[in-house]
Design a protein around this motif. Structure first.
Motif, PDB file in Angstrom:
ATOM      1  N   ASN A   1     -15.846 -12.963 -55.123  1.00 21.69           N
ATOM      2  CA  ASN A   1     -15.501 -11.983 -55.752  1.00 21.69           C
ATOM      3  C   ASN A   1     -15.520 -12.351 -57.379  1.00 21.69           C
ATOM      4  O   ASN A   1     -15.878 -11.321 -58.336  1.00 21.69           O
ATOM      5  CB  ASN A   1     -13.965 -11.454 -55.658  1.00 21.69           C
ATOM      6  CG  ASN A   1     -13.900 -10.866 -54.449  1.00 21.69           C
ATOM      7  OD1 ASN A   1     -14.443  -9.842 -53.921  1.00 21.69           O
ATOM      8  ND2 ASN A   1     -12.827 -11.485 -53.830  1.00 21.69           N
TER       9      ASN A   1
ATOM     10  N   ALA B   1     -11.704  -3.068 -47.653  1.00 17.47           N
ATOM     11  CA  ALA B   1     -12.318  -1.604 -47.557  1.00 17.47           C
ATOM     12  C   ALA B   1     -10.995  -0.697 -47.394  1.00 17.47           C
ATOM     13  O   ALA B   1     -10.186  -0.945 -46.703  1.00 17.47           O
ATOM     14  CB  ALA B   1     -13.379  -1.372 -46.815  1.00 17.47           C
TER      15      ALA B   1
ATOM     16  N   THR C   1     -10.258  -6.725 -54.613  1.00 18.66           N
ATOM     17  CA  THR C   1     -11.656  -6.077 -54.769  1.00 18.66           C
ATOM     18  C   THR C   1     -12.387  -6.893 -55.699  1.00 18.66           C
ATOM     19  O   THR C   1     -11.875  -7.587 -56.952  1.00 18.66           O
ATOM     20  CB  THR C   1     -11.317  -4.416 -55.328  1.00 18.66           C
ATOM     21  OG1 THR C   1     -10.567  -3.870 -54.580  1.00 18.66           O
ATOM     22  CG2 THR C   1     -12.473  -3.891 -55.795  1.00 18.66           C
ATOM     23  N   SER C   2     -13.558  -6.946 -55.550  1.00 21.98           N
ATOM     24  CA  SER C   2     -14.602  -8.021 -56.344  1.00 21.98           C
ATOM     25  C   SER C   2     -14.768  -7.202 -57.727  1.00 21.98           C
ATOM     26  O   SER C   2     -14.629  -5.951 -57.924  1.00 21.98           O
ATOM     27  CB  SER C   2     -15.920  -8.079 -55.727  1.00 21.98           C
ATOM     28  OG  SER C   2     -16.741  -6.779 -56.015  1.00 21.98           O
TER      29      SER C   2
ATOM     30  N   ASP D   1     -17.489  -0.193 -60.957  1.00 16.52           N
ATOM     31  CA  ASP D   1     -18.035   1.156 -60.545  1.00 16.52           C
ATOM     32  C   ASP D   1     -16.666   2.114 -60.474  1.00 16.52           C
ATOM     33  O   ASP D   1     -17.025   3.157 -60.317  1.00 16.52           O
ATOM     34  CB  ASP D   1     -18.848   1.195 -59.090  1.00 16.52           C
ATOM     35  CG  ASP D   1     -20.014   0.298 -59.467  1.00 16.52           C
ATOM     36  OD1 ASP D   1     -20.828   0.373 -60.561  1.00 16.52           O
ATOM     37  OD2 ASP D   1     -20.537  -0.382 -58.388  1.00 16.52           O
ATOM     38  N   ILE D   2     -15.574   1.435 -60.380  1.00 12.85           N
ATOM     39  CA  ILE D   2     -14.394   2.311 -59.958  1.00 12.85           C
ATOM     40  C   ILE D   2     -13.536   2.492 -61.157  1.00 12.85           C
ATOM     41  O   ILE D   2     -12.929   3.718 -61.370  1.00 12.85           O
ATOM     42  CB  ILE D   2     -13.555   1.246 -59.012  1.00 12.85           C
ATOM     43  CG1 ILE D   2     -14.006   1.222 -57.824  1.00 12.85           C
ATOM     44  CG2 ILE D   2     -12.187   1.938 -58.693  1.00 12.85           C
ATOM     45  CD1 ILE D   2     -13.653   0.014 -56.710  1.00 12.85           C
TER      46      ILE D   2
ATOM     47  N   LYS E   1     -17.471  -7.026 -59.452  1.00 11.23           N
ATOM     48  CA  LYS E   1     -18.648  -5.902 -59.337  1.00 11.23           C
ATOM     49  C   LYS E   1     -18.282  -4.737 -58.825  1.00 11.23           C
ATOM     50  O   LYS E   1     -18.695  -3.721 -59.507  1.00 11.23           O
ATOM     51  CB  LYS E   1     -19.660  -6.663 -58.287  1.00 11.23           C
ATOM     52  CG  LYS E   1     -20.387  -7.870 -58.716  1.00 11.23           C
ATOM     53  CD  LYS E   1     -21.129  -8.592 -57.923  1.00 11.23           C
ATOM     54  CE  LYS E   1     -21.811  -9.975 -58.710  1.00 11.23           C
ATOM     55  NZ  LYS E   1     -22.849 -10.818 -57.713  1.00 11.23           N
ATOM     56  N   ASP E   2     -17.392  -4.382 -57.724  1.00 11.97           N
ATOM     57  CA  ASP E   2     -17.073  -3.231 -57.311  1.00 11.97           C
ATOM     58  C   ASP E   2     -16.234  -2.665 -58.164  1.00 11.97           C
ATOM     59  O   ASP E   2     -16.340  -1.326 -58.277  1.00 11.97           O
ATOM     60  CB  ASP E   2     -16.576  -3.610 -56.007  1.00 11.97           C
ATOM     61  CG  ASP E   2     -17.237  -3.937 -54.627  1.00 11.97           C
ATOM     62  OD1 ASP E   2     -18.675  -3.629 -55.088  1.00 11.97           O
ATOM     63  OD2 ASP E   2     -16.977  -4.642 -53.879  1.00 11.97           O
TER      64      ASP E   2
ATOM     65  N   GLY F   1      -9.677  -1.392 -52.548  1.00  6.77           N
ATOM     66  CA  GLY F   1     -10.841  -1.177 -52.854  1.00  6.77           C
ATOM     67  C   GLY F   1     -11.061   0.081 -53.464  1.00  6.77           C
ATOM     68  O   GLY F   1     -12.057   0.793 -53.508  1.00  6.77           O
ATOM     69  N   ARG F   2     -10.141   0.963 -53.851  1.00  9.51           N
ATOM     70  CA  ARG F   2      -9.953   2.142 -54.770  1.00  9.51           C
ATOM     71  C   ARG F   2      -8.929   2.234 -55.551  1.00  9.51           C
ATOM     72  O   ARG F   2      -8.057   1.710 -55.527  1.00  9.51           O
ATOM     73  CB  ARG F   2      -9.427   3.333 -53.528  1.00  9.51           C
ATOM     74  CG  ARG F   2     -10.435   3.345 -52.299  1.00  9.51           C
ATOM     75  CD  ARG F   2     -11.960   3.908 -52.723  1.00  9.51           C
ATOM     76  NE  ARG F   2     -12.641   4.078 -51.207  1.00  9.51           N
ATOM     77  CZ  ARG F   2     -13.484   3.331 -50.828  1.00  9.51           C
ATOM     78  NH1 ARG F   2     -13.691   1.934 -51.370  1.00  9.51           N
ATOM     79  NH2 ARG F   2     -14.265   3.240 -49.705  1.00  9.51           N
TER      80      ARG F   2
END
Length: 563
Positions: free
Chosen positions: A558, A40, A49-50, A56-57, A52-53, A212-213
């Motif tokens: 992930n 994170a 980073t997964s 959204d990114i 799934k995440d 994560g970004r």
């Protein structure tokens, strides 16, 4: 020219990138050092980073419609352009300036002598974009040292370019702590404000997720292997040699073509081609070396085909068909292309950019010279099993301290530099101003001395379009390169960690660092296959099995990035 042709790992990788960057050609490469991210924001630097995440990114993908390539992308290939350049027909992909007139400082690697900041190229680019970009160019050969010092300080430029091969040590942690999240500006439909960025392939954006970004602006590359087994087509045609379709056929050809007394050998060090022929996962980056077999994660060096590839390469050296320079290791310090062009050996493997580079270099002094790429064969004569390289390996990051105005101006820069081939923005980014930096002769843009000094390794590093190959002076080479990628892409698999930014635990990441040197010692007859088997056994006991468990946990939690 070859904007953004795949230039990942391979022979003379670092020296190639330097020369290619100076030529403003094919600067989207990669190196076999660890790229990084994970955890994170502000948290653990290990992991990834997964998927799934990531959904959204990631920015929405909207294919560009301003220019239609002559050859569409297929099986992970670049797009290709084979026509002459028509300056009067150039399209406009950025109809209005998005920049608001602010100043943005950019630190980037530079190979050669940087031009003065007020040169005509920088002035023209800044005027087109509407941003005052101030370059802080640093020596590309020692860039990692400068990076470490700058990122350890409180004085970080607005934008910092970081190639994947400079992401060792504490750089991954610095990326997550020092650079901004671009998601609020680019995730989902927000990217549509910047159409050229929206046209960047999703895989390249996936690689731009750090900590994560969405932090990086990518330089996309084809994921098809960039290592081509080249041969002297003119000599093959003259001698009546057939293109080999298996390792046995290659060996037979090599023995037939070698005449040491006449100072002609069959080939160079074919290790990279051997790995591809025997179906060994990519060695470009450590996470890519893992594949699943029978539900278990297996590292490339544990595979029987890895040893078989080394043994076959060793037999080439032992048979005396390899040029002596490679036996002595000289090929690592000098460009083997010179002796290849002189006919001292007839086959060698190198980056795909060499296809055009050697053709252009020999066009006037050696008009009979013809280089072509062999299709990679399966060792047994069947189809090869190839593995994908990474879809981006150079990134630009925006400082966390940058204001929204600076972030927006940086994205305005990137939206221009990511313009596709065939547009006014692309021509200015890659060639400068007509009459000042280049002229067009018979549909071919030719840089003058000013252009060669000014229009080099600058704006293209902020962001680039989808992988593209275009050579107006040698359209057949562009066609050959793209079609080779398409054919090889049909046999290319994406491994479980393809497209991910992964940081291995620091206590385990150096375990396999000595494998490459041992490979070279084995194929040259200085070490034995048994030495590699022992090295792998030691690797497992010293932490390789723990690393396997660590990767398994990442995959279980992930899932793979590639669907």
């Amino acid at each position: 020219m070859t904007p953004n042709a795949s230039t990942s790992s391979g022979p003379s990788r670092r020296s190639f990138l330097a020369s290619a960057a100076v030529a403003t050609a094919a600067v989207a490469g990669g190196m076999p050092l660890l790229a990084a991210c994970g955890g994170a924001d502000g948290g653990s630097r290990e992991g990834t980073t997964s998927s799934k995440d990531a959904k959204d990114i990631l920015p929405a993908f909207v294919a560009g419609s301003v220019v239609t390539p002559d050859i569409a992308s297929k099986n992970g290939s670049a797009v290709g352009f084979t026509g002459k350049l028509d300056l009067a027909g150039l399209k406009t992909s950025v109809p209005k300036k998005l920049g608001k007139g602010g100043k943005v400082t950019v630190m980037a690697p530079f190979w050669g002598s940087p031009p003065k900041g007020d040169n005509a190229y920088y002035t023209a680019m800044n005027d087109l974009i509407g941003v005052d970009v101030a370059w802080q160019n640093q020596d590309g050969n020692t860039y990692d040292q400068k990076l470490g010092a700058v990122l350890a300080s409180s004085d970080v430029p607005d934008v910092v370019v970081i190639p994947g091969w400079n992401m060792g040590g504490k750089i991954p942690s610095a990326i997550t702590s020092k650079f901004a999240d671009l998601g609020p500006y680019l995730s989902g439909d927000k990217v549509k404000e910047y159409p050229n960025l929206a046209a960047i392939p999703t895989d390249a954006w996936q690689r731009s997720i750090f900590g994560g970004r969405l932090r990086g602006l990518p330089m996309p590359a084809s994921y098809v292997t960039n290592i081509v087994p080249y041969y002297r087509k003119d000599v093959f045609d003259e001698e009546g040699y057939d293109i080999p379709a298996s390792t046995d056929e290659f060996m037979a050809l090599a023995k037939d073509a070698t005449n040491a007394k006449a100072k002609r050998w069959a080939c160079g060090d074919m290790k990279w081609t051997a790995f591809n022929a025997f179906g060994v996962p990519s060695g470009q980056e450590k996470p890519l070396g893992w594949i699943e077999e029978g539900g278990e994660l297996v590292y490339r060096a544990e595979l029987e085909q890895y040893l078989e590839a080394l043994e076959w390469t060793r037999k080439l050296f032992a048979a005396g068909v390899v040029h002596p320079d490679f036996k002595l290791g000289k090929s690592q310090a000098t460009d083997p292309g010179t002796k290849f062009a002189a006919g001292e050996f007839l086959i060698y493997n190198n980056d795909i950019s060499s296809w055009y580079g050697l053709t252009a270099a020999q066009a006037t002094q050696n008009p009979d010279f013809e280089i072509w790429g062999m299709d990679i064969f399966g060792h047994d004569g069947g189809d090869p099993t190839l593995y994908a390289t990474q879809p981006a390996n150079i990134f630009a990051f925006v400082s966390k301290k940058a204001s929204e105005a600076v972030v927006r101006d940086t994205l305005a820069v990137a939206n221009v530099t990511a313009a596709p081939y065939g547009t006014k923005e692309f021509m200015l980014t890659n060639y400068g101003v007509e009459g000042t930096h280049y002229s067009v002769e018979d549909g071919v843009p030719v840089k003058n001395d000013t252009g060669n000094n000014h229009v080099v390794n600058a704006y293209v590093m902020v962001a680039s379009p989808a992988p593209t190959i275009a050579h107006p002076d040698f359209a057949n080479i562009a066609e050959g390169q793209v079609e080779w990628q398409q054919r090889m892409g049909a046999f290319t698999r994406k491994t479980p960690f393809y497209g991910m930014q992964i940081t291995e635990p620091s206590r385990l990441t150096s375990l396999s660092n000595d494998f490459e040197q041992l490979e070279d010692d084995i194929v040259r007859g200085h070490k034995k296959i048994g030495d590699m088997q022992q090295a792998v056994s030691d690797w497992k006991s010293k932490g390789g099995d723990k690393l396997r468990d660590w990767y398994r946990k990442i995959l279980d939690e992930n899932g793979p990035a590639a669907g």
